[in-house]
Design a protein around this motif. Sequence first.
Motif, PDB file in Angstrom:
ATOM      1  N   ASN A 146      11.171  -7.733 -27.547  1.00 55.51           N
ATOM      2  CA  ASN A 146       9.852  -7.783 -26.918  1.00 55.51           C
ATOM      3  C   ASN A 146       9.048  -6.495 -27.046  1.00 55.51           C
ATOM      4  O   ASN A 146       7.851  -6.486 -26.759  1.00 55.51           O
ATOM      5  N   TYR A 162       5.671  -2.000 -23.519  1.00 49.85           N
ATOM      6  CA  TYR A 162       5.741  -3.455 -23.420  1.00 49.85           C
ATOM      7  C   TYR A 162       4.430  -3.970 -22.839  1.00 49.85           C
ATOM      8  O   TYR A 162       3.803  -3.315 -22.009  1.00 49.85           O
ATOM      9  N   VAL A 176      13.548  -8.307 -21.116  1.00 54.30           N
ATOM     10  CA  VAL A 176      13.023  -6.951 -21.238  1.00 54.30           C
ATOM     11  C   VAL A 176      13.960  -5.969 -20.540  1.00 54.30           C
ATOM     12  O   VAL A 176      14.242  -4.879 -21.075  1.00 54.30           O
TER      13      VAL A 176
END
Length: 355
Positions: A146, A162, A176
């Motif tokens: 991610n 992110y 994550v």
Amino acid sequence: MTRVNKKQVVKILQPLDIAILTGLYEYRALSTEQIMRRYELSRWYTYKKLRILRNSRLISTHPISGYLVNQNRQGSYHRISETGISCLREQGVPVERRADQLRINVRHLPFLLSTNDVMIDLEAYGWQMEDSRSVKAKLKLNRGANVQGMLKSPRGTEYLFYMFLHGVGMKNLMKVSSELMDVSNSNYILFAKSAASYKTIVEHLSTNTSIIVQCQSLKVFPYTFAKYYLRHFEDEQNVMRFLENYEVYDLSFKTNFKDTRKKIYDGLERIIRHEGEEKYLVNLLDTDLVKIYNVRQYRKEMYEMDGRKVLLITTSMTRRMHEQLLGEIHHVDYLEIDSRELIDYLKAIQPVTSI
């Protein structure tokens, strides 16, 4: 006789043409609005320039619709074509990837455009970005990771980052969290595009001590606020100059500052004077979960021995969240900055570099 209007095409590549094509190669996709902002063009001229590049088959244009939160059309985004890449190569621009290698998955597009939006706002202030493909290759992560890329601040600090859109599913958040554990990077920035996603991320990660203790910083930002904050306040010295407007004065620079109480606690290195008292300063404008963890470790018995409270810098937008995270700690004072006033201040900061 019917008059046929010929389509305008590029006859000789101009510096702006090369700059736009290079930007589309580096960023993979840019919206019309992003191109207008990045190259400081009027709306009319942006549309004209893109039309000519499209007529010349140097770029392709696609609708932004059907896969964001709002299903209505949300403008267009643009990609460089194989012809455009060939033109860059002829101009001496180093290019390695083909156009089909720059293609964006429909589901990944909103993340990419959001990431590019951050970078367009920050690059004039000395920030640099390394994209997700490069970061994944360097860190040996799988293609499905991610992480959106790496941001490098003007001071040289590198942050893996992110992007979270309007909804954050627990499955995605757990994924994550697993990445944060596996990568073991020092610094992270997490961007949240809604108040709900910001709250969910902070609540989930603030209790995950195993992740926090391996980081130097783990910042969680409301998306729009981050784009203003990071322009100037990633450097804490700039924060200190701003806080003088609120009668907060730094004492840490005084090398001859002698005090038998002085002891360095993790994350409490900066001593300030506020309302006639010496306090430890913790800037939580960036909602750094490492800082929150460090404040929680400054326990009541430590405070009673040391005598200094902690002054937390927060905003009207985030104070409630910060109070919830530190609710049981009573040797903490809050200095609340009005969010609008803070953004107005940061908006006024002029760029230090140009594209």
